[in-house]
Design a protein around this motif. Structure first.
Motif, short mmCIF file in Angstrom:
data_model
loop_
_atom_site.label_atom_id
_atom_site.label_comp_id
_atom_site.label_asym_id
_atom_site.label_seq_id
_atom_site.Cartn_x
_atom_site.Cartn_y
_atom_site.Cartn_z
N ARG A 156 0.84 -1.19 0.00
CA ARG A 156 0.00 0.00 0.00
C ARG A 156 0.88 1.24 0.00
N LYS A 157 0.63 2.13 -0.98
CA LYS A 157 1.43 3.34 -1.11
C LYS A 157 0.52 4.57 -1.21
N PRO A 158 1.05 5.73 -0.86
CA PRO A 158 0.25 6.96 -0.95
C PRO A 158 -0.13 7.27 -2.40
N ILE A 159 -1.24 7.96 -2.59
CA ILE A 159 -1.66 8.40 -3.91
C ILE A 159 -0.66 9.41 -4.45
N ALA A 160 -0.17 9.18 -5.65
CA ALA A 160 0.79 10.10 -6.26
C ALA A 160 0.05 11.32 -6.81
N PRO A 161 0.71 12.48 -6.84
CA PRO A 161 0.06 13.69 -7.39
C PRO A 161 -0.45 13.49 -8.81
N VAL A 162 0.31 12.81 -9.65
CA VAL A 162 -0.13 12.62 -11.03
C VAL A 162 -1.40 11.78 -11.09
N THR A 163 -1.51 10.80 -10.19
CA THR A 163 -2.73 9.99 -10.13
C THR A 163 -3.93 10.84 -9.71
N ALA A 164 -3.73 11.68 -8.72
CA ALA A 164 -4.81 12.55 -8.27
C ALA A 164 -5.22 13.50 -9.37
N ARG A 165 -4.26 14.04 -10.12
CA ARG A 165 -4.58 14.97 -11.20
C ARG A 165 -5.40 14.29 -12.30
N LEU A 166 -4.98 13.11 -12.70
CA LEU A 166 -5.69 12.39 -13.76
C LEU A 166 -7.11 12.04 -13.34
N ASN A 167 -7.28 11.58 -12.10
CA ASN A 167 -8.61 11.25 -11.61
C ASN A 167 -9.50 12.48 -11.54
#
Length: 264
Positions: A156-167
């Motif tokens: 389990r890893k923290p949400i990456a900024p790029v993932t948050a942006r795309l979502n």
């Protein structure tokens, strides 16, 4: 028509009231749909000897090869196009969209996209600065070599900024598409009720566009950019949907009548 739409967009930009902004956006889409219906009716009554405008193909540049985030930019344009009788092909790199439709409908798509793209990027930047996505995490598979073998471990890893942006941007685009489509359907329903035969004209327009697309398009395969991100952030998706609901149209004092390059 674009001048009148531009006036509505400027009013949307000048208000801080989300409900007023939504009303102006809906008014802009209603105007665009009503104008499209009127032009379809005019084409249907054009005599055989008169010159009659038909569908066209136009290239819309989304961005340069290698630029990150083009998938959600393209998704936004495709959502707008789907609500305005424009069919699209797209390159695998999401850099260029081939738009097929009547010129006035493509003009509307480009105008709306020019306004909404800036808002989507700004809203996602503000969301990332808020840092709320950091409270979430996602499960990923990590591959390691141990004793000559590959060992896969789920961590389990923290949400990456790029993932948050795309979502965020993907949810924003989907919400915008739904809002515009709802307004378009309501406007066409009113037009059909007010003028008998309008439904046949609209069906004829759709068939003409379909035939033009089939005879012109050279697309092969399917675009992978419309798939959901592999890693998901529920917080980012909800925030993007909220931003799409509250989005205002118009970022420039005037709308270009037929832009060929859409700046971010």
């Amino acid at each position: 028509m674009l001048t009148r739409i531009g006036g509505l967009l400027r009013q949307a930009e000048s208000t801080d009231n989300a409900h007023e902004a939504d009303a102006f956006m809906a008014a802009a889409q209603r105007l665009a749909t009503a104008a499209s219906v009127d032009l379809a009716m005019a084409r249907a009554h054009t005599g055989a000897r008169e010159r009659r405008a038909g569908p066209v193909q136009r290239l819309v540049t989304i961005g340069e090869v290698g630029k990150k985030g083009l998938r959600t930019y393209a998704q936004l344009f495709l959502a707008i196009a789907a609500a305005n009788d424009v069919q699209c092909d797209i390159t695998a790199t999401s850099t260029v969209i081939f738009a097929y439709g009547f010129a006035e409908d493509i003009d509307v798509c480009e105008a709306l996209y020019s306004s909404l793209l800036v808002q989507m990027v700004r809203a996602s930047d503000a969301y990332l600065r808020s840092g709320t996505y950091r409270s979430e995490s996602t499960v990923r598979t990590v591959v390691e070599r141990r004793g000559g073998r590959e060992v896969r471990t789920r961590v389990r890893k923290p949400i990456a900024p790029v993932t948050a942006r795309l979502n965020f941007q993907s949810a924003f685009a989907a919400r915008i598409g739904a809002r515009l489509a709802e307004t378009k359907q309501e406007t066409e329903k009113e037009a059909v009720s007010a003028s008998p035969g309008t439904d046949l004209v609209l069906r004829g327009k759709a068939l003409e566009l379909r035939d033009f697309y089939r005879s012109t398009s050279q697309a092969r395969g399917s675009w992978r950019g419309n798939r959901a991100p592999s890693a998901r952030s529920t917080d980012a998706q909800r925030a993007g949907d909220r931003a799409g609901r509250a989005a205002r149209l118009g970022t420039a004092p005037e709308l270009p009548s037929s832009p060929r390059r859409l700046e971010e």
